[in-house]
Design a protein around this motif. Structure first.
Motif, short mmCIF file in Angstrom:
data_model
loop_
_atom_site.label_atom_id
_atom_site.label_comp_id
_atom_site.label_asym_id
_atom_site.label_seq_id
_atom_site.Cartn_x
_atom_site.Cartn_y
_atom_site.Cartn_z
N LEU A 1 17.46 -21.56 -38.21
CA LEU A 1 17.41 -20.16 -37.78
C LEU A 1 16.98 -20.05 -36.31
O LEU A 1 17.53 -19.23 -35.56
CB LEU A 1 16.44 -19.38 -38.66
N GLN A 2 16.05 -20.88 -35.90
CA GLN A 2 15.62 -20.86 -34.50
C GLN A 2 16.76 -21.27 -33.57
O GLN A 2 16.93 -20.69 -32.48
CB GLN A 2 14.42 -21.78 -34.31
N THR A 3 17.55 -22.25 -33.99
CA THR A 3 18.69 -22.69 -33.18
C THR A 3 19.70 -21.56 -33.02
O THR A 3 20.22 -21.30 -31.93
CB THR A 3 19.37 -23.90 -33.84
N ALA B 1 8.64 -9.79 -47.56
CA ALA B 1 7.48 -10.58 -47.99
C ALA B 1 7.80 -12.07 -47.99
O ALA B 1 6.98 -12.89 -47.58
CB ALA B 1 7.03 -10.12 -49.38
N THR B 2 8.99 -12.43 -48.45
CA THR B 2 9.38 -13.84 -48.48
C THR B 2 9.53 -14.39 -47.07
O THR B 2 9.07 -15.49 -46.77
CB THR B 2 10.69 -14.02 -49.27
N ALA B 3 10.16 -13.62 -46.18
CA ALA B 3 10.31 -14.06 -44.80
C ALA B 3 8.95 -14.26 -44.15
O ALA B 3 8.73 -15.24 -43.41
CB ALA B 3 11.14 -13.05 -44.01
N ILE C 1 9.18 -16.79 -40.95
CA ILE C 1 10.45 -16.63 -40.24
C ILE C 1 10.78 -15.16 -39.96
O ILE C 1 11.87 -14.85 -39.48
CB ILE C 1 11.62 -17.27 -41.03
N SER C 2 9.85 -14.25 -40.20
CA SER C 2 10.12 -12.82 -40.05
C SER C 2 10.62 -12.45 -38.67
O SER C 2 11.54 -11.64 -38.52
CB SER C 2 8.85 -12.01 -40.35
N ASP C 3 10.01 -13.04 -37.64
CA ASP C 3 10.34 -12.66 -36.26
C ASP C 3 11.75 -13.05 -35.85
O ASP C 3 12.25 -12.59 -34.81
CB ASP C 3 9.34 -13.29 -35.29
#
Length: 247
Positions: free
Chosen positions: A125-127, A148-150, A155-157
């Motif tokens: 996801l960052q990539t 909530a899971t994110a 990884i929410s941001d």
């Protein structure tokens, strides 16, 4: 570095600027995350009757022999409203609303607490985010469950939109979640790639005329189920950056 304006590999002139991910089975290991949660909800529905609870899980889509949920089953692909309607067809509207609310609260709390990320989730996801893609989640879980899971996975941001079954007018397989996301982040539907592990994800992409429908094999659907509906089927989201870069 890949561009955020990636030409769809089929040769279309459309470009992909945003990626909308299913949650369970795509970002999260569905069976490892949701089996115990589903067991508890079935036990509640069965008032503690273990045999009935097992029968409810089977009706909901759990294959006891394969030890996994069936593709596109009520639990694997439906909303909590679908599950309650299946397990409690005799409920009044008031009873059904109360049960949905109860199960939603439990699912949000336990879904976040027990979430098991797919391999290389954060790195992938960052990539994609660093390449300029706008990222979102569209799930048939609740929006609160997605958020909530994110948050639990840190990884929410990375996401610009969270769409649950209770966010858009209609849940997947309808086009509404993808259209809602596209409008929210300011892109055209044909500039969105939909990524998911179940047929309803691909059907949502088709209904919304998304630019790309990507199936992944980390969930409950085998390749032969996804291929007729998807533009491409990948082993997991970890393969998505290279695919979009044309490698």
């Amino acid at each position: 570095m890949m561009s955020a304006n990636v030409a769809v590999p089929s040769g279309s002139e459309k470009t992909i600027r945003a990626i909308l991910f299913d949650k369970d089975g795509t970002l999260v290991d569905f069976n490892r995350t949701w089996f115990s949660i589903s067991c508890e909800l079935a036990r509640r529905s069965a008032a503690g009757d273990d045999a009935l609870a097992k029968s409810l899980l089977d009706a909901g889509g759990y294959d006891w022999q394969a030890e996994k949920f069936r593709a596109n089953s009520a639990i694997a692909a439906g909303t909590v409203e679908d599950i309650v309607a299946l397990w409690h067809p005799q409920d009044t509207d008031e009873q059904r609303r109360a049960r949905v609310a109860e199960y939603d609260v439990y699912g949000v709390e336990e879904g976040a607490k027990q979430a098991v990320a797919v391999e290389a989730l954060s790195q992938t996801l960052q990539t994609l985010k660093a390449a300029g893609f706008i990222l979102g989640i569209a799930t048939n879980d609740s929006e609160a469950g997605a958020r909530a899971t994110a948050a639990a996975l840190g990884i929410s941001d990375l996401f610009s939109g969270f769409i649950g079954y209770d966010t858009a007018a209609r849940a997947k397989p309808y086009a509404d979640p993808l259209l809602h996301f596209a409008a929210e982040v300011g892109v055209a539907p044909e500039q969105v790639a939909m990524v998911g592990d179940n047929p309803h994800d691909m059907e949502c992409a088709r209904a919304a005329k998304a630019g790309l429908a990507v199936g992944v094999l980390t969930g409950n659907s085998p390749r032969e189920v996804l291929e007729p509906l998807a533009d491409i089927v990948l082993p997991s989201i970890a393969d998505l950056p290279d695919y979009l870069a044309g490698k």
